[in-house]
Design a protein around this motif. Structure first.
Motif, short mmCIF file in Angstrom:
data_model
loop_
_atom_site.label_atom_id
_atom_site.label_comp_id
_atom_site.label_asym_id
_atom_site.label_seq_id
_atom_site.Cartn_x
_atom_site.Cartn_y
_atom_site.Cartn_z
N VAL A 101 -4.76 33.94 -36.97
CA VAL A 101 -5.50 34.04 -38.22
C VAL A 101 -4.52 34.26 -39.38
O VAL A 101 -3.62 35.10 -39.29
CB VAL A 101 -6.53 35.19 -38.18
CG1 VAL A 101 -7.27 35.29 -39.51
CG2 VAL A 101 -7.52 34.99 -37.04
N SER A 102 -4.73 33.54 -40.48
CA SER A 102 -3.94 33.72 -41.70
C SER A 102 -4.42 34.94 -42.47
O SER A 102 -5.62 35.21 -42.54
CB SER A 102 -4.09 32.49 -42.61
OG SER A 102 -3.49 31.36 -42.04
N THR A 103 -3.47 35.67 -43.07
CA THR A 103 -3.81 36.79 -43.94
C THR A 103 -2.90 36.78 -45.16
O THR A 103 -1.75 36.32 -45.10
CB THR A 103 -3.67 38.15 -43.23
OG1 THR A 103 -2.28 38.39 -42.93
CG2 THR A 103 -4.48 38.19 -41.95
N LEU A 122 1.20 36.21 -41.93
CA LEU A 122 1.25 36.74 -43.29
C LEU A 122 2.06 35.80 -44.17
O LEU A 122 3.16 35.40 -43.81
CB LEU A 122 1.90 38.12 -43.31
CG LEU A 122 2.17 38.69 -44.72
CD1 LEU A 122 0.86 38.96 -45.46
CD2 LEU A 122 3.01 39.96 -44.65
N GLY A 123 1.50 35.46 -45.33
CA GLY A 123 2.23 34.61 -46.24
C GLY A 123 1.57 34.56 -47.61
O GLY A 123 0.48 35.11 -47.79
N PRO A 124 2.21 33.90 -48.57
CA PRO A 124 3.57 33.37 -48.45
C PRO A 124 4.59 34.50 -48.65
O PRO A 124 4.46 35.31 -49.56
CB PRO A 124 3.66 32.37 -49.61
CG PRO A 124 2.72 32.93 -50.65
CD PRO A 124 1.60 33.59 -49.88
N VAL A 125 5.59 34.55 -47.79
CA VAL A 125 6.61 35.59 -47.91
C VAL A 125 7.45 35.34 -49.16
O VAL A 125 7.78 36.25 -49.90
CB VAL A 125 7.47 35.65 -46.64
CG1 VAL A 125 8.52 36.76 -46.77
CG2 VAL A 125 6.61 35.90 -45.41
N GLN A 138 4.69 37.63 -50.93
CA GLN A 138 4.45 38.92 -50.30
C GLN A 138 5.72 39.76 -50.15
O GLN A 138 5.67 40.99 -50.19
CB GLN A 138 3.82 38.71 -48.91
CG GLN A 138 2.60 37.81 -48.91
CD GLN A 138 1.34 38.50 -49.39
OE1 GLN A 138 1.34 39.70 -49.64
NE2 GLN A 138 0.26 37.75 -49.54
N GLY A 139 6.85 39.10 -49.89
CA GLY A 139 8.10 39.81 -49.69
C GLY A 139 8.24 40.35 -48.28
O GLY A 139 7.25 40.55 -47.57
N THR A 140 9.47 40.61 -47.88
CA THR A 140 9.71 41.07 -46.51
C THR A 140 9.23 42.50 -46.28
O THR A 140 8.92 42.89 -45.16
CB THR A 140 11.20 40.97 -46.15
OG1 THR A 140 11.97 41.71 -47.11
CG2 THR A 140 11.67 39.51 -46.15
N GLY A 141 9.14 43.30 -47.36
CA GLY A 141 8.64 44.66 -47.19
C GLY A 141 7.22 44.69 -46.67
O GLY A 141 6.84 45.59 -45.90
N LYS A 142 6.43 43.70 -47.06
CA LYS A 142 5.05 43.66 -46.58
C LYS A 142 5.00 43.29 -45.10
O LYS A 142 4.10 43.73 -44.38
CB LYS A 142 4.23 42.66 -47.40
CG LYS A 142 2.72 42.90 -47.29
CD LYS A 142 1.99 42.20 -48.42
CE LYS A 142 0.53 42.60 -48.46
NZ LYS A 142 -0.19 41.98 -49.58
N LEU A 143 5.97 42.51 -44.65
CA LEU A 143 6.05 42.23 -43.21
C LEU A 143 6.20 43.53 -42.43
O LEU A 143 5.57 43.73 -41.39
CB LEU A 143 7.22 41.30 -42.90
CG LEU A 143 7.09 39.84 -43.33
CD1 LEU A 143 8.43 39.12 -43.19
CD2 LEU A 143 6.02 39.12 -42.51
N THR A 144 7.05 44.41 -42.93
CA THR A 144 7.26 45.70 -42.26
C THR A 144 5.97 46.51 -42.22
O THR A 144 5.61 47.07 -41.17
CB THR A 144 8.36 46.49 -42.99
OG1 THR A 144 9.56 45.70 -43.02
CG2 THR A 144 8.65 47.80 -42.27
N ARG A 145 5.28 46.56 -43.34
CA ARG A 145 4.02 47.32 -43.38
C ARG A 145 2.97 46.71 -42.48
O ARG A 145 2.23 47.41 -41.78
CB ARG A 145 3.51 47.41 -44.82
CG ARG A 145 4.42 48.20 -45.73
CD ARG A 145 3.75 48.56 -47.04
NE ARG A 145 3.39 47.40 -47.83
CZ ARG A 145 4.22 46.77 -48.65
NH1 ARG A 145 5.48 47.16 -48.75
NH2 ARG A 145 3.82 45.73 -49.37
N LEU A 155 3.24 39.11 -35.06
CA LEU A 155 3.19 38.86 -36.49
C LEU A 155 4.04 37.64 -36.82
O LEU A 155 5.23 37.60 -36.49
CB LEU A 155 3.71 40.07 -37.27
CG LEU A 155 3.80 39.93 -38.79
CD1 LEU A 155 2.42 39.68 -39.40
CD2 LEU A 155 4.45 41.17 -39.40
N VAL A 156 3.41 36.67 -37.48
CA VAL A 156 4.09 35.44 -37.89
C VAL A 156 4.31 35.47 -39.40
O VAL A 156 3.37 35.70 -40.17
CB VAL A 156 3.25 34.20 -37.52
CG1 VAL A 156 3.89 32.92 -38.07
CG2 VAL A 156 3.08 34.09 -36.01
#
Length: 206
Positions: A101-103, A122-125, A138-145, A155-156
């Motif tokens: 699922v996209s978020t 998660l995107g767009p990074v 979104q930035g890489t910080g949001k990937l961490t969260r 997590l993709v």
């Protein structure tokens, strides 16, 4: 326990022939995203994508067309938030098809988690020119969260990702990195797959 994805790289392609080409180069997780095709041509392209995936040891993800995914026996279906409004998730699960699922926001993540996905994207990074996005990068910080919130669900990361940026996403917490242009729009897409595989390889000893 959630099932890990079969690869740390995840090309998104727009024809079945790319499944063969990138699969030959070592890609093991590929999304087939088809747009604006007549029904007969659409079914033919999906069947060919499945055939090529099986021939080259690729786990195939079909974007959007969940009814065809059930009929043809695709490995994964990928749905956007709007697709969750109409897709028969019970039928998808009953067919043994895994779900991505996209978020793009906290509320979308909550909705995604409510359907117990097999991966979350998660995107767009980073900014992407591929399609117009109503969301800021979104930035890489949001990937961490996001990873802290979803735990063992894979997590993709997607959106504006290049060969150079892919390791940054993994370091931030993504399990897998996805791209369109940085594979199929490169001068040598097969060499690009090999370069991505090398750049995202798990370090020895881990």
């Amino acid at each position: 326990m959630n099932t890990p994805l079969p690869s740390r790289i995840y090309p998104v392609v727009d024809t079945a022939q790319w499944v063969a080409r990138l699969g030959q180069a070592g890609a093991r997780l590929i999304q087939l995203r088809l747009k604006d095709m007549a029904d007969e041509a659409l079914h033919h392209e999906i069947r060919e994508g499945i055939r090529q995936a099986r021939a080259h040891g690729v786990t195939l993800v079909l974007n959007d067309y969940w009814r065809i995914a059930i009929a043809e026996g695709v490995d994964y279906i990928h749905l956007g938030q709007e697709d969750l409004d109409t897709a028969d998730l019970s039928a998808i699960r009953a067919a043994g098809i895994r779900l991505g699922v996209s978020t793009h926001s906290d509320s979308e993540l909550e909705r995604a988690l409510s359907v117990a996905p097999d991966y979350v994207a998660l995107g767009p990074v980073w900014p992407t020119k591929l399609k117009k996005m109503p969301w800021a990068p979104q930035g890489t910080g949001k990937l961490t969260r996001w990873k802290q919130r979803i735990g063992t669900i894979p997590l993709v990361a997607i959106g504006g990702i290049t060969l150079e940026r892919a390791p940054l996403c993994l370091a931030a917490g993504a399990d897998c990195v996805s791209a369109v242009s940085d594979f199929i729009r490169m001068p040598d897409p097969q060499a690009q797959v090999k370069a991505w595989l090398a750049a995202t390889a798990v370090p020895a000893g881990m």
